[in-house]
Design an enzyme around this catalytic site. Structure first.
Site, PDB file in Angstrom:
ATOM      1  N   ALA A 186       0.852  -1.192   0.000  1.00 42.56           N
ATOM      2  CA  ALA A 186       0.000   0.000   0.000  1.00 42.56           C
ATOM      3  C   ALA A 186       0.888   1.243   0.000  1.00 42.56           C
ATOM      4  O   ALA A 186       1.934   1.269   0.664  1.00 42.56           O
ATOM      5  CB  ALA A 186      -0.896  -0.010   1.233  1.00 42.56           C
ATOM      6  N   GLU A 260      -8.300 -11.843  -0.417  1.00 40.28           N
ATOM      7  CA  GLU A 260      -8.623 -11.675   1.013  1.00 40.28           C
ATOM      8  C   GLU A 260      -9.249 -10.304   1.142  1.00 40.28           C
ATOM      9  O   GLU A 260      -8.540  -9.300   1.123  1.00 40.28           O
ATOM     10  CB  GLU A 260      -7.346 -11.778   1.863  1.00 40.28           C
ATOM     11  CG  GLU A 260      -6.656 -13.122   1.806  1.00 40.28           C
ATOM     12  CD  GLU A 260      -7.386 -14.205   2.590  1.00 40.28           C
ATOM     13  OE1 GLU A 260      -8.342 -13.877   3.318  1.00 40.28           O
ATOM     14  OE2 GLU A 260      -7.005 -15.376   2.460  1.00 40.28           O
ATOM     15  N   GLU A 391     -18.060  -1.794   6.747  1.00 41.72           N
ATOM     16  CA  GLU A 391     -16.898  -2.043   7.601  1.00 41.72           C
ATOM     17  C   GLU A 391     -16.576  -0.755   8.341  1.00 41.72           C
ATOM     18  O   GLU A 391     -16.373   0.283   7.703  1.00 41.72           O
ATOM     19  CB  GLU A 391     -15.704  -2.374   6.689  1.00 41.72           C
ATOM     20  CG  GLU A 391     -15.250  -3.779   6.743  1.00 41.72           C
ATOM     21  CD  GLU A 391     -13.943  -3.981   5.981  1.00 41.72           C
ATOM     22  OE1 GLU A 391     -13.748  -3.412   4.909  1.00 41.72           O
ATOM     23  OE2 GLU A 391     -13.131  -4.761   6.496  1.00 41.72           O
ATOM     24  N   SER A 451      -6.341 -15.421  14.271  1.00 45.74           N
ATOM     25  CA  SER A 451      -5.267 -15.538  13.276  1.00 45.74           C
ATOM     26  C   SER A 451      -4.122 -16.428  13.758  1.00 45.74           C
ATOM     27  O   SER A 451      -3.687 -16.328  14.903  1.00 45.74           O
ATOM     28  CB  SER A 451      -4.703 -14.152  12.962  1.00 45.74           C
ATOM     29  OG  SER A 451      -5.743 -13.316  12.533  1.00 45.74           O
TER      30      SER A 451
END
Ligand code: NAD
Length: 502
Positions: A186, A260, A391, A451
């Site tokens: 990013a 994802e 979200e 996770s």
């Protein structure tokens, strides 16, 4: 005021593109500033790749592919293991870099290094375990050989919220399988990936196996790479709208894809839940990463008989959180990634309040410098509120009461997303029913964080395609070949003098 240690660590991060094993500027010399979201201050500059730079990175990945694919799996695994060791050794510097460019508190940056590093170790171990099959066909007329092969050069696009773990979760399985990669981090958080690239280089990853392009010309650079007939796979982590765009682009080349994408996790608290566990789980599932996680609990669905008690306890914990720059001791909530994120979060909160939600604490931007939003609890959020559909990606905990299990299931599944759900109950059968009824790729049953490098991470519905982590993670970078050969005993008696081994 700048801190000399921080300045020294940041100055040491490479700011160039990493292409074919060398660090070099963008072809037109363009650079882009990297800001600290806690201060708004520019902390570094990195190269701003052109389309030609992106293509050069793919050239390098294609050139390196045959020899990397032919490198013994054990050797590939050992290089990944060395990268894991180096990352652990350099964790203090990397944690500081991640906190400065992304905002998360230092303790959370260290946790991400532990989690993200684990993918290097896990897939280093998985590399030599890729196996095939050999056996007689059912008719007995031939032998079937099934082998696994690396898919080829891959394009990996990562988001800003977990700048290390989202990169290692792709790079490690790709390299373990024998693939080469072009990574595009990013634009807001390129430093962590550049630091990682140097770690991989120091660990012995050969030139061209990993290439990194940082760019603001994202759409053009990506489109050229994805449209190149030499590319074999796109793996993306980010928002669902961008994922859809990349899927469409990947369709032309019929590329393998892993997606994802976004989440809208329900966090369901039943009347029989252990409330201590549920409150601890809620704090972790909501406030980790300043609420900016795809796995962040978005909707707290709480049984009406315990909703008051849960709200009271959770609000007491939220009031104790300390918001500030992640490098300061005691800070538990950092800034949001930028001012746009503050505005989006505030719009969701104001919409919920306007529709009748009760504001228990927080509910406002904290003002600059830096992109801070107050840790917030909203109760009695009404159906139709935007916050239940979108979200949140901020430190806002939104509570909705429910009356029975069927209603909880209906509310939980009422979203196009399906990444993760959290369920708190001490009733074993109810917990099992929820495993079967909730439409998500992952579930935390009495825990608030799921996770793990050893687990298949991924979503159902519009939360994505494919899995990262676990045994499934490496399969995403492998393609299967089935070969048929004639029966080697044709014309001879197989039974005679032979014990059938196949
Ligand atoms: P984003 O979709 O805006 O950006 C992700 C990446 O895609 C960045 O590298 C960005 O530069 C790049 N990108 C943007 N437009 C592009 C284009 N047209 N072509 C090619 N690349 C493009 O997402 P973000 O804001 O960085 O991250 C937040 C999102 O990521 C949230 O929706 C979150 O849920 C999701 N996320 C998902 C997971 C998961 O595992 N499911 C993990 C972390 C984050």
């Amino acid at each position: 005021m700048s801190d000399p240690r921080e300045d020294a660590v940041l100055a040491d991060v490479p700011g160039d593109l990493f292409v074919g094993g060398t660090w070099r500027p963008a072809q037109d010399g363009a650079i882009v500033a990297v800001a600290d979201p806690a201060t708004g201050r520019t902390v570094a500059h990195v190269a701003d790749a052109t389309v030609a730079d992106g293509t050069a990175a793919l050239d390098a990945a294609c050139a390196a592919f045959p020899s990397w694919a032919a490198t013994p799996a054990r050797t590939r695994g050992e290089i990944l293991r060395r990268a894991f060791d180096l990352l652990v050794e350099r964790a203090d510097e990397l944690a500081l870099i991640m906190t400065v460019e992304m905002g998360k508190p230092l303790a959370e940056a260290r946790s991400e290094i532990a989690y993200g590093g684990e993918f290097l170790r896990w897939f280093g171990e998985e590399a030599p375990r890729v196996q095939g099959r050999y056996g007689a066909n059912p008719a007995g007329t031939g032998r079937m050989i099934v082998t696994q092969h690396p898919v080829g050069p891959c394009y990996l696009v990562t988001p800003w919220n977990f700048p290390l773990a989202m990169a290692t979760r792709k790079i490690a399985p790709a390299l373990a399988a024998g693939c080469t990669v072009v990574v595009k981090p990013a634009t807001l958080t390129p430093l962590t990936t550049l630091f990682l690239a140097r770690v991989l280089q120091d660990a012995g990853v050969p030139a061209g196996v990993v290439n990194v392009v940082t760019t603001t010309r994202t759409a053009a650079v990506s489109e050229a790479i994805i449209g190149d007939p030499r590319l074999r796979k796109v793996s993306f982590t980010g928002s669902t709208p961008v994922g859809r765009t990349l899927l469409k682009q990947a369709a032309d080349g019929v590329l393998r894809t892993s997606m994802e994408l976004g989440g809208n996790a329900p966090f369901v608290v039943f009347d029989d839940a252990d409330l201590d566990l549920a409150v601890d789980g809620a704090m972790a599932a909501k406030f980790r990463n300043i609420g900016q996680a795809c796995t962040a609990a978005n909707r707290f669905l709480v049984h009406r008989s315990v909703v008051e008690e849960f709200t009271r306890r959770v609000t007491a914990r939220v009031v104790e959180l300390r918001t500030g720059r992640g490098t300061e001791p005691g800070v538990t909530v950092g800034p949001l990634i930028d001012d746009r994120a503050v505005a989006t979060t505030d719009a969701l909160v104001q919409d919920a309040v306007a529709r009748g939600a009760t504001l228990c604490t927080g509910g406002k931007p904290l003002g600059g410098p830096g992109s801070f939003y107050a840790a917030t609890v909203l109760s009695d959020v009404r159906p139709g509120s935007d916050i239940l559909r979108e979200e949140i990606f901020g430190p806002v905990l939104a509570i909705v009461p429910f009356d029975d299990e069927d209603e909880a299931v209906a509310l939980a599944n009422d979203t196009e997303y399906g990444l993760v759900s959290y369920v708190f109950t001490v009733d074993l059968a109810r917990g099992q029913r929820m495993v079967e009824r909730l439409e998500t790729g992952m579930m935390g049953l009495n825990v608030g964080v799921v996770s793990d490098a050893a687990a298949p991470f991924g979503g159902w519905k519009q939360s994505g395609l494919g899995r990262e982590g676990g045994a499934e993670g490496i399969a995403e970078y492998l393609q299967t070949k089935y070969t048929l050969t004639p029966d080697p005993f044709a014309g001879r008696s197989r039974a005679a003098g032979l014990r059938a081994g196949v």
